[in-house]
Design an enzyme around this catalytic site. Structure first.
Site, mmCIF file in Angstrom:
data_model
loop_
_atom_site.group_PDB
_atom_site.id
_atom_site.type_symbol
_atom_site.label_atom_id
_atom_site.label_comp_id
_atom_site.label_asym_id
_atom_site.label_seq_id
_atom_site.Cartn_x
_atom_site.Cartn_y
_atom_site.Cartn_z
ATOM 1 N N GLY A 1 1.387 -2.019 5.591
ATOM 2 C CA GLY A 1 2.481 -2.065 4.262
ATOM 3 C C GLY A 1 2.152 -2.845 3.285
ATOM 4 O O GLY A 1 2.791 -2.980 2.392
ATOM 5 N N GLU A 2 1.151 -3.663 3.282
ATOM 6 C CA GLU A 2 0.849 -4.608 2.077
ATOM 7 C C GLU A 2 -0.541 -4.132 1.617
ATOM 8 O O GLU A 2 -0.651 -3.247 0.987
ATOM 9 C CB GLU A 2 0.851 -6.025 2.717
ATOM 10 N N MET A 3 -1.770 -4.810 2.088
ATOM 11 C CA MET A 3 -2.911 -4.557 1.486
ATOM 12 C C MET A 3 -3.540 -3.308 2.117
ATOM 13 O O MET A 3 -4.348 -2.547 1.468
ATOM 14 C CB MET A 3 -3.737 -5.729 1.318
ATOM 15 N N ASN B 1 -2.204 -5.901 6.788
ATOM 16 C CA ASN B 1 -0.903 -5.176 7.070
ATOM 17 C C ASN B 1 -0.902 -3.946 6.563
ATOM 18 O O ASN B 1 -0.991 -3.954 5.154
ATOM 19 C CB ASN B 1 0.329 -6.287 6.640
ATOM 20 N N HIS C 1 0.973 -1.162 -0.121
ATOM 21 C CA HIS C 1 0.077 -0.104 -0.123
ATOM 22 C C HIS C 1 0.750 1.310 0.042
ATOM 23 O O HIS C 1 1.816 1.360 0.526
ATOM 24 C CB HIS C 1 -0.911 0.128 1.347
#
Lengths: 331, 331
Positions: free
Chosen positions: A122-124, A120, A80
């Site tokens: 920093g991910e989705m 997360n 993201h």
């Protein structure tokens, strides 16, 4: 009747298998048995649906791209807001054969893993509550969940169960190496077979064994000499807190390894040649000659099996009440 | 023999078609004729290949997602380094029917369009030279290009030609509305048919006509009253430099419009209800009642046709000499 079937089976077997590898440290990948096709279809849609992310842009398939060996082929993933991930995304192919999920094994199975990236930041970058709210607003999804779980109230555990059911189908049988294991002596060239012999005789199979040629144990990265990682990740230590587990990582599968570059938990190595060299030096205290290295690489390329083989799913459209994706920070 | 075939055809036709709509302002979408299947397959791979981007993360399918109506369903797209795009990504479905490509028509056809995002710094962020170098380093691609173009030297014009050939197959026939056009009176409900009548009688068809229900002309956004766009885009003016073309945009197709939200060139409107209301007020000087609006929306949802229907492509792996993706700025 029973006898006739038996005879037929023997006759069939006789046509192709005149020999089969036994007592090998690597076993063939078995074709996936689908016991609940509706759940698998639902999981496939969810795997491809970027609406599980805050931005509406990132799906499971973004970093575990099923067109590219179940990886993103990046050193570390993009999350993201273009966040740089801390570790190399492992392949989802044959992941059901892993002892646990993630490099440090912090998720016990595929279902436990599937919930991780969704929330997360920093991910989705979404939350489980928001992901469920999105799905709940889409009648076609509600119908799918009702069919599989008997209720119209969607829960995150159902979402992750469906994704895991789909992922369990992502095995890659029929690699040339598996054909050789099954008795087709022509499936491998002399050079590839020599590479396999070297792979065994050098000790690679101590960790890279079983159907997935890895994935079934944690091992220290840097046995003979330390591995200078570009990542601060400390492996199993993060899960167990035990000093002995520092830099212990799950041994990656070598299935489809020619497609899952770059290599190692920090994705620091781009080529199989370099990966084999590094592994030989740091894990086995061996310096492979160029010729030996090339033989092992040739063998490794025989581990590429059947890639995912299904139709691109069509996702049901959002409705007026679906929460809107938020790709950019409010201004 | 000839007579027998004729009789059979008539008999078949007789079973389903007893009536057909004639002189309607909308015509059915025709099934794509594939004249060069190898080129289409190559184009499909390229469409899904994120290695055409600098990051190795963004493919054509990222913003023209074929699981989601050929769009990203975002207000404006996400590009390289999470760049916020200036305009809403138009659907690639039925794009071959457009008078030209992009909202301002600056690309005369699909091939001319396909090159744009690849080297746009805010989209895929690569260069044509780098994209070609990546493909040239992958033997399976070289073989594909040789098969289609007779040479092993890949050129960007071949890349875009293949992508365009694939995109030409992305038509969506067999919408319920098309079945109605073909004579199946039961394909539409009375409410949907009333919506279509309103759509015609109110003047929507002045711009939204033809097989794509739009896409075949440029029109001013804000005829009766100005449209307050959240985007600074000025439409055709950017191409022609003529004052008269300011805020003239290509009329979007309404095919699959229930899947291509959010709406308008700035993606400012999330629902069909609001889009119909805005269009009525600003383009036609009409205020549709809630009931009228709902009827038109019901009609619009009958324009959803067959979605892309093919297997997820498997992409050939990179090689040791393939230029590496550069998702993050060097530190």
């Amino acid at each position: 009747m029973k006898i006739r079937i038996l005879v037929t089976s023997l006759a069939l077997a006789g046509t192709s298998v005149t020999w089969a590898a036994v007592n090998e440290p690597i076993q063939p990948i078995k074709v996936a048995k689908v016991t609940d096709p509706a759940l698998v279809e639902l999981g496939k849609k969810l795997f491809f649906d970027p609406r599980l992310s805050k931005s509406g842009f990132i799906s499971c398939n973004s970093c575990h791209n099923l067109s590219m060996g179940g990886t993103d082929n990046l050193k570390t993933s993009i999350g993201h807001n273009w966040n740089q991930g801390p570790i190399n995304a492992p392949t989802v192919l044959n992941a059901s054969l892993n002892i646990a999920q993630f490099w440090d094994g912090r998720a016990k199975d595929l279902q436990a893993q599937a919930g991780g990236p969704i929330d997360n930041p920093g991910e989705m970058g979404s939350t489980h509550a928001l992901a469920v709210e999105v799905l709940q607003s889409i009648p076609a999804y509600v119908a799918d969940f009702k069919k599989s779980f008997g209720t119209e109230k969607i829960a995150i555990a159902q979402v992750t169960k469906a994704i895991a059911a789909f992922e369990e189908t992502l095995v890659t049988p029929n690699a040339r190496f598996d054909k050789w294991l099954a008795g087709d002596k022509k499936a491998l060239s002399a050079n590839e077979l020599a590479g396999y012999k070297l792979f065994k005789d050098s000790g690679c199979v101590a960790c890279h064994n079983g159907p997935a040629v890895g994935g079934n144990s944690y091992q220290k990265m840097g046995v003979v000499a330390p591995y200078k990682a570009s990542s601060p990740a400390e492996g199993r230590f993060a899960v167990t807190g035990k000093d002995a587990d520092r830099f212990n990582f799950k041994v990656p599968t070598l299935r489809n390894v020619e497609m899952t570059y770059p290599y190692f938990h920090d994705g620091a190595v781009n080529t199989l040649t370099e990966a084999v060299d590094t592994m030989g030096r740091l894990q086995l205290g061996k310096k492979f000659s160029d010729e030996e290295n090339a033989k092992i690489v040739a063998f490794l390329k025989t581990l590429t099996g059947d890639q995912p083989n299904f139709k691109l799913p069509a996702l049901p459209p959002s409705t007026d009440s679906t929460p809107k994706p938020q790709p950019f920070a409010a201004k």
